[in-house]
Design an enzyme around this catalytic site. Structure first.
Site, mmCIF file in Angstrom:
data_model
loop_
_atom_site.group_PDB
_atom_site.id
_atom_site.type_symbol
_atom_site.label_atom_id
_atom_site.label_comp_id
_atom_site.label_asym_id
_atom_site.label_seq_id
_atom_site.Cartn_x
_atom_site.Cartn_y
_atom_site.Cartn_z
ATOM 1 C CB SER A 184 -0.949 -0.045 1.193
ATOM 2 O OG SER A 184 -1.909 0.958 1.060
ATOM 3 C CG HIS A 185 0.064 3.734 3.140
ATOM 4 N ND1 HIS A 185 -0.981 2.841 3.204
ATOM 5 C CD2 HIS A 185 0.579 3.806 4.375
ATOM 6 C CE1 HIS A 185 -1.106 2.416 4.444
ATOM 7 N NE2 HIS A 185 -0.171 2.976 5.177
ATOM 8 C CE LYS B 130 -4.704 -6.008 -1.156
ATOM 9 N NZ LYS B 130 -5.598 -4.841 -1.032
ATOM 10 C CG ASP C 180 -2.856 4.058 -1.401
ATOM 11 O OD1 ASP C 180 -3.530 3.959 -2.446
ATOM 12 O OD2 ASP C 180 -2.757 3.136 -0.573
ATOM 13 C CG ASP D 234 -2.529 -0.251 -2.807
ATOM 14 O OD1 ASP D 234 -2.447 0.837 -2.199
ATOM 15 O OD2 ASP D 234 -3.261 -1.175 -2.432
ATOM 16 C CG ASP E 234 -6.028 0.693 -1.511
ATOM 17 O OD1 ASP E 234 -5.165 1.572 -1.341
ATOM 18 O OD2 ASP E 234 -6.050 -0.378 -0.863
ATOM 19 N NE ARG E 235 -4.659 3.632 3.084
ATOM 20 C CZ ARG E 235 -4.132 3.680 4.290
ATOM 21 N NH1 ARG E 235 -3.554 4.785 4.705
ATOM 22 N NH2 ARG E 235 -4.185 2.642 5.091
ATOM 23 C CB THR F 57 -10.189 -1.225 11.301
ATOM 24 O OG1 THR F 57 -10.679 -0.130 12.058
ATOM 25 C CG2 THR F 57 -9.081 -0.761 10.379
ATOM 26 C CD GLU G 221 -9.331 5.981 10.216
ATOM 27 O OE1 GLU G 221 -8.543 6.932 10.088
ATOM 28 O OE2 GLU G 221 -8.982 4.789 10.183
ATOM 29 C CB SER G 222 -7.415 4.695 7.002
ATOM 30 O OG SER G 222 -8.255 3.655 6.519
ATOM 31 C CE LYS H 120 -7.859 1.148 1.514
ATOM 32 N NZ LYS H 120 -7.850 0.433 2.783
HETATM 33 C C1 G1P Z 1 -4.936 0.653 8.135
HETATM 34 C C2 G1P Z 1 -6.203 1.478 8.198
HETATM 35 C C3 G1P Z 1 -7.384 0.631 7.767
HETATM 36 C C4 G1P Z 1 -7.126 0.065 6.374
HETATM 37 C C5 G1P Z 1 -5.792 -0.657 6.349
HETATM 38 C C6 G1P Z 1 -5.432 -1.099 4.944
HETATM 39 O O1 G1P Z 1 -5.033 -0.435 9.011
HETATM 40 O O2 G1P Z 1 -6.425 1.992 9.497
HETATM 41 O O3 G1P Z 1 -8.538 1.428 7.782
HETATM 42 O O4 G1P Z 1 -8.139 -0.796 5.996
HETATM 43 O O5 G1P Z 1 -4.753 0.189 6.823
HETATM 44 O O6 G1P Z 1 -5.309 -0.013 4.068
HETATM 45 P P1 G1P Z 1 -4.415 -0.443 10.491
HETATM 46 O O7 G1P Z 1 -2.942 -0.173 10.343
HETATM 47 O O8 G1P Z 1 -5.090 0.666 11.237
HETATM 48 O O9 G1P Z 1 -4.747 -1.793 11.033
HETATM 49 ZN ZN ZN Z 2 -3.413 1.228 -0.402
#
Ligand code: G1P
Ligand code: ZN
Length: 541
Positions: A113-114, A126, A277, A279, A281-282, A344, A364-365, A376
């Site tokens: 991801s990020h 994943k 981000d 990949d 998705d954000r 989450t 929220e993320s 997402k």
């Molecule tokens: C974090 C975000 C969550 C999101 C996940 C994957 O997870 O808070 O909302 O789904 O990244 O992008 P966390 O590190 O809080 O478990």
């Molecule tokens: Zn991501």
């Protein structure tokens, strides 16, 4: 085909977290590490045999190598066809779409991801199931269990495919199809949104700024925003994906997308600013001089989504993760549709989406998405906003003001305490949890605790239970303090403190001052600084 069976021993740390197996590149580079985890997947997910698997990633360092290994192992494990994104690239939502579109039995999405990329950064895998969503709790537990007792992996090193050219390579009983992932994804967006209206809106002089942060969405944004919708090429910035994301941290938030934020806070800011981000998705959404918090973005899109062609029939329901502010709940109530509160992690939305119970969901993320895929989707959110702006004729600040005037404003902030020792993080969580029962009914100035618990969730579709999903102190509709441990960190432990305060009297405060009193109360009740010895959070979003 020449399948080899290579002996191996298990690693003990291959338990996938909230978003797959995420580790430092260095860890993935250990001999047999990647192979073991892939074999654990192939051993568990038996429907993959004789069927189709999608593979693609966010282009970060180690993506190409991992894809080469995955192809050789897929062939050896009896998968009949692999569909790979051109150059090994697929954004996470585009991968989810491709799995659905091609009826694949699953997909490997290679991303952290990020998280920063490069030889010293992170890598991740994943596994997504048929239907396009992330593997659920039960399956990831099985994969982990199988990784713990692995004794061999299967590989066919004669499989060699040029992933930089579209086309089909056929082997004995196995084929690899390299596809341009942009095409299918762009078509899907065109079905959902009114491209003519957006084009006209841009042509009328409304400008945007999209920052791809040198990650996977650059080519998607160029294709859709510039080539198809007519945005100026110069307004899509950092659009070339780099293996190390340009050394940056491609997380679209107020800290890591600073350049975009500064641009949007300047005098001559464009009508819409957005970033995605690593990949794809954000998403982060900004108007001129105004940041739209992800919880607000979810609520505002829920209120206006019927303006987009793909959603003309209205919403079936809404869902948000527990720590996400409750702005969407108010919209759902007005629309007369259910609003689900889930733990989450995007995977909790997937059953609700599959079952047709919800149309839009978010976290929220900086995660927003809909029933169109099972991840997402950053660019989807940007296009949804563009469509809503074009169709409503409102500016971002006008839309936000009208929304808050109608529903009240949920001020929201998240404080992250990173790289804590596991002991320190557990000590904070345990101390708070032990004190929760005594808090119920207590009054702190104007706020009274109506509920204090460790959030648990029963999936309404399959009845599965998820326990201990975060500590919450709820002050009726007025406010909440939430504390949970991150499931995606790769170093030490991260605690996240979420503050939410709903106001109907003052709509124009800046979030830190609106939340100052609640922040003080949170320190009094949770004692994050006191117990960790830290002077404050590492990241505030
Ligand atoms: C974090 C975000 C969550 C999101 C996940 C994957 O997870 O808070 O909302 O789904 O990244 O992008 P966390 O590190 O809080 O478990
Ligand atoms: Zn991501």
């Amino acid at each position: 085909m020449s399948v080899e069976e290579i002996p191996t021993q298990p690693f003990s740390d291959q338990k996938p977290g909230t978003a797959g197996l995420r580790k430092q590149v260095r860890i993935f580079q250990q001999p047999r590490y990647l192979e073991n985890f892939l074999q654990a997947i192939f051993d568990c997910v038996t429907p993959l045999k004789g069927s189709t698997l999608v593979i693609g990633g966010d282009g970060r360092f180690y993506n190409r190598q991992a894809i080469a290994t995955a192809l050789s192992m897929a062939a050896a494990n009896g998968i009949s066809r692999v569909i790979v994104g051109l150059g090994g690239l697929l954004s996470t939502p585009a991968a989810s779409h491709l799995i659905r579109l091609r009826g694949a039995s699953g997909g490997l999405v290679l991303t952290a991801s990020h998280n920063p990329a490069g030889p010293d950064g992170d890598f991740g895998i994943k596994f997504n199931v048929a239907g396009g969503g992330q593997a659920g709790e039960a399956l990831t537990d099985q994969i982990f269990a199988s990784s713990l007792k692995i004794s061999r992996y299967l590989i066919d090193t004669s499989i060699n495919v040029d992933i930089d050219r579209c086309g089909i390579s056929t082997f004995d009983g196995f084929s690899v199809e390299v596809v341009d992932g942009l095409d299918d994804y762009a078509r899907l967006m065109q079905d959902l949104f009114d491209f003519d209206a957006i084009r006209a809106w841009l042509k009328a002089g409304n400008r945007i700024r999209y920052d791809a942060l040198h990650a996977v969405t650059g080519p998607y944004a160029r294709r859709i925003l510039v080539d198809q919708l007519g945005a100026a090429a110069a307004d899509v910035v950092n659009a070339v994906p780099l293996e190390d994301f340009g050394g940056g941290h491609p997380d679209p938030n107020l800290v890591y997308a600073r350049e975009l934020v500064d641009h949007m806070m300047a005098e001559d800011a464009p009508a819409l600013g957005a970033a995605s981000d690593g990949d794809g998705d954000r998403n982060m959404i900004l108007g001129p001089g105004l940041f739209i918090s992800p919880g607000d973005s979810l609520a505002m899109l829920a209120a206006h989504l019927h303006r987009c062609p793909g959603y003309r029939g209205g919403l079936r329901g809404v869902a948000r993760s527990m720590p996400t502010c409750r702005a969407a709940d108010r919209v759902a109530a007005t629309l007369g549709v259910p609003c689900h509160e889930t733990p989450t992690g995007w995977k909790f939305f997937c059953n609700l989406l599959d079952d047709g119970q919800i149309t839009i969901c978010g976290e929220e993320s900086f995660g927003t998405g809909s029933s169109h895929v099972r991840e997402k989707d950053g660019l989807w959110a940007v296009l949804a906003w563009l469509n809503v702006l074009a169709a409503s004729g409102l500016t971002v600040p006008e839309l936000a003001q009208a929304h808050w005037a109608r529903f009240g404003r949920h001020y929201f902030m998240r404080h992250d305490y990173e790289d804590l020792s596991l002991e320190a993080a557990d000590a904070v969580m345990n101390a708070l949890e032990a004190g929760l029962p005594a808090l119920v009914g207590q009054r702190f100035d104007a706020l009274t605790v109506t509920l204090a618990d460790n959030f648990a969730y029963t999936d309404p579709v399959d009845g599965s239970h998820a326990q201990r999903q975060g500590l919450r102190i709820v002050f009726g509709d007025d406010a909440r303090i939430v504390l949970r441990k991150s499931g995606t960190g790769t170093q030490g432990a991260t605690l996240r403190l979420y503050l939410e305060h709903w106001r109907q009297d003052r709509l124009d405060l800046d979030p830190p001052s609106a939340l100052a009193a609640l922040e003080t109360l949170a320190e009094q009740l949770v004692g994050l600084k006191r117990l960790t010895g830290r002077s404050g959070p590492d990241i505030v979003t």
